[in-house]
Enzyme design. Structure first.
Site, PDB file in Angstrom:
ATOM      1  N   GLU A  80       0.698  -1.432  -0.141  1.00 11.86           N
ATOM      2  CA  GLU A  80       0.157   0.124   0.114  1.00 11.86           C
ATOM      3  C   GLU A  80       0.798   1.450   0.171  1.00 11.86           C
ATOM      4  OE1 GLU A  80      -3.026  -0.046  -0.523  1.00 11.86           O
ATOM      5  OE2 GLU A  80      -4.055  -1.506   0.632  1.00 11.86           O
ATOM      6  N   ARG A  84       0.520   3.749  -3.321  1.00 13.87           N
ATOM      7  CA  ARG A  84       0.256   5.106  -2.781  1.00 13.87           C
ATOM      8  C   ARG A  84       1.187   6.237  -3.153  1.00 13.87           C
ATOM      9  NH1 ARG A  84      -5.740   3.951   0.212  1.00 13.87           N
ATOM     10  NH2 ARG A  84      -5.913   1.885  -0.184  1.00 13.87           N
ATOM     11  N   ASP A 213      -4.981 -10.145  -9.256  1.00 10.08           N
ATOM     12  CA  ASP A 213      -4.751  -8.797 -10.059  1.00 10.08           C
ATOM     13  C   ASP A 213      -3.708  -7.477 -10.773  1.00 10.08           C
ATOM     14  OD1 ASP A 213      -4.757  -7.597  -7.569  1.00 10.08           O
ATOM     15  OD2 ASP A 213      -6.518  -6.688  -7.072  1.00 10.08           O
ATOM     16  N   GLU A 347     -12.428   0.087  -9.968  1.00  9.15           N
ATOM     17  CA  GLU A 347     -11.670  -0.622 -11.445  1.00  9.15           C
ATOM     18  C   GLU A 347     -12.365  -0.718 -12.942  1.00  9.15           C
ATOM     19  OE1 GLU A 347     -12.167  -1.073  -8.062  1.00  9.15           O
ATOM     20  OE2 GLU A 347      -9.840  -1.792  -7.951  1.00  9.15           O
ATOM     21  N   THR A 433      -0.985   0.794 -10.928  1.00 11.17           N
ATOM     22  CA  THR A 433      -1.648  -0.008 -10.149  1.00 11.17           C
ATOM     23  C   THR A 433      -3.089   0.972  -8.677  1.00 11.17           C
ATOM     24  OG1 THR A 433      -3.407  -1.981  -8.938  1.00 11.17           O
ATOM     25  CG2 THR A 433      -1.479  -1.150  -8.356  1.00 11.17           C
TER      26      THR A 433
HETATM   27  C1  DMJ Z   1      -5.737   0.343  -5.316  1.00 12.10           C
HETATM   28  O1  DMJ Z   1      -5.636   0.824  -4.269  1.00 12.10           O
HETATM   29  C2  DMJ Z   1      -4.724  -0.144  -6.686  1.00 12.10           C
HETATM   30  O2  DMJ Z   1      -5.842   0.291  -7.265  1.00 12.10           O
HETATM   31  C3  DMJ Z   1      -5.336  -1.046  -6.043  1.00 12.10           C
HETATM   32  O3  DMJ Z   1      -4.716  -2.315  -6.981  1.00 12.10           O
HETATM   33  C4  DMJ Z   1      -6.676  -2.473  -5.024  1.00 12.10           C
HETATM   34  N1  DMJ Z   1      -7.290  -1.394  -4.411  1.00 12.10           N
HETATM   35  C5  DMJ Z   1      -7.701  -0.160  -4.688  1.00 12.10           C
HETATM   36  C6  DMJ Z   1      -8.479   0.611  -4.747  1.00 12.10           C
HETATM   37  O4  DMJ Z   1     -10.224  -0.586  -5.603  1.00 12.10           O
END
Ligand code: DMJ
Length: 453
Positions: A80, A84, A213, A347, A433
């Site tokens: 995370e 981020r 994912d 998503e 992501t």
């Molecule tokens: C985000 O922090 C990122 O997209 C991650 O890959 C998956 N979960 C959240 C959003 O749903």
């Protein structure tokens, strides 16, 4: 205007804290970031920049300069914090050229390095950034690390090496691939769990949603970000997609294509909201697909987009549930109470954005606009935007959290969906992501001008 509403309320009620509670109008702290603060600010920087919210970007930058502090005693999620904070800082640097963001990104990257001190070099999920002591989630199969976590460091770490001149970051993530490539994969699939001490798989659960994912996403994007020179990433991606198609992708009797979960050879006919990103991924990867399969990958992306749109359309609020099923007589509908929530996730809109850019079929903008209307109607409250506990109910029960990814991803992808293609063109940028754009490292240059086009 949506960004302004989300940002202004965060600023008013939760400035400097990680996230906003828009109903109780106070800060929200998630233990994912330990006591590193300011997640919403760092996650939102590039969105503010792209939307030309110059005043807001300036105040966010000043907060980063004065207050963003990594010298704290904090146990954080490596994944995370990487997607981020490191991702957010890197994008802010590449977009604005402001040195403070580069410096902070590299400083934070260095703090994350002790996570790789395991017998295999597969990093821990959790790390105390003061002591450098790591561990895994207690619930993860047999002490395993998680595929979507250790597999979602590659893009940021390659850029950290690029910007710092220190090869160690890239070496750490290249070693992860080495470990993966030495292992036998059941039916060519990657299990979600890998033990960092033994180097063996944990439970044979496979998912293109949660726990799996973004590992697949980063294989494709590593190849694209390398200006298509990373042949290893390319091969791993297309081989994985082949196995996913054979073993996980199914069509419902009503004609909806979905991606199931695989547990030791048995399919669970359930698809998560998180899995919906894969529509965009298949379409983005279509161009390089082997054996003339370009059209097929675009079609797969379009079918997943349609299924995910159905998961929204079949609710009362026109917002999708956390997970939906294709069994027991239902299609694209959540059947369990604890799967009916929507937490402002991006998503589905992300997939609309990729499909729009790659096909220009106007239905993707229509679907995106439906989502805007539903967000405004059900999630917007006086104090910002909130998630919803049950999207099948006619009355909103708000969860009282404005997730930082709403500002970094959901609103950015909506903005891009309604912008021209030359805003962050795919030839020059890949999105991490968390939707933080990183420049393609073009073969013929190390220089910034080209990357910043
Ligand atoms: C985000 O922090 C990122 O997209 C991650 O890959 C998956 N979960 C959240 C959003 O749903």
């Amino acid at each position: 205007q949506m960004m302004k509403h989300a940002w202004d309320n965060y600023k008013h009620y939760a400035w400097g804290l990680n996230e906003l509670k828009p109903i109780s109008k106070q800060g929200h702290s998630s233990n994912l970031f330990g006591n590193i603060q300011g997640a919403t600010i760092v996650d939102a920087l590039d969105t503010l920049y792209i939307m030309e919210m110059k005043e807001e970007f300036k105040e966010a930058k000043e907060w980063v300069e004065k207050n963003l502090d990594f010298n704290v005693n904090a146990e954080i999620s490596v994944f995370e914090v990487n997607i981020r904070f490191v991702g957010g800082l890197l994008s802010a640097y590449y977009l604005s050229g402001e040195e403070v963001f580069r410096k902070k990104a590299v400083e934070l990257g260095e703090k994350l390095l002790p996570a790789f001190n395991t017998p295999t070099g597969i990093p821990w999920a959790l790390l105390n950034i003061k002591s450098g002591i790591g561990r895994n989630w207690p619930w993860a199969s047999g002490g395993s690390s998680i595929l979507a976590e250790f597999g979602t460091l590659h893009l940021e770490f390659v850029h950290l090496s690029h910007l710092s001149g220190n090869p160690v970051f890239a070496e750490k993530v290249m070693n992860i691939r080495k470990v993966l490539n030495r292992l036998d994969k059941p039916e060519g699939l990657y299990p979600n769990y890998l033990n960092p001490s033994s180097g063996q798989w944990g439970q044979h659960h496979v998912s293109i949603g949660g726990l799996g994912d973004s590992f697949y996403e980063y294989l494709l994007k590593a190849w694209l970000m390398s200006d298509k020179t990373d042949e290893e990433g390319k091969k791993m991606y297309y081989d994985a997609v082949q196995a996913i198609e054979t073993h996980l992708i199914r069509k419902s009797s009503g004609g909806l294509t979905y991606i199931a979960e695989w547990k030791g050879g048995l399919l669970e006919h359930k698809m998560g909201h998180l899995t919906c990103f894969a529509g965009g991924m298949f379409a983005l990867g279509a161009d390089g697909a082997p054996n003339d399969k370009t059209g097929h990958h675009i079609e797969l992306g379009a079918e997943i987009a349609r299924t995910c749109h159905e998961s929204y359309d079949r609710t009362s609020m026109k917002l999708g549930p956390e997970a939906f099923r294709f069994d027991g007589g239902v299609e694209a509908i959540a059947t369990r109470q604890n799967e009916k929530y929507y937490i402002l996730r991006p998503e589905v809109i992300e997939t609309y954005m990729y499909m729009w850019r790659l096909t220009h079929d106007p239905k993707y903008r229509q679907w995106g606009w439906e989502a805007v209307e539903a967000l405004e109607k059900h999630c917007r409250v006086d104090g910002g935007y909130s998630g919803i506990r049950d999207v099948y109910n006619n009355h909103e029960s708000h969860d009282d959290v404005q997730q930082s990814f709403f500002l970094s991803e959901t609103l950015k992808y909506l903005y891009l969906l309604f912008s021209e293609d030359d805003l962050l063109p795919f030839e020059h940028w890949v999105f991490n992501t968390e939707a933080h754009p990183l420049p393609v490292l073009h073969k013929d240059d190390g220089n910034k001008e080209e990357n910043q086009k």
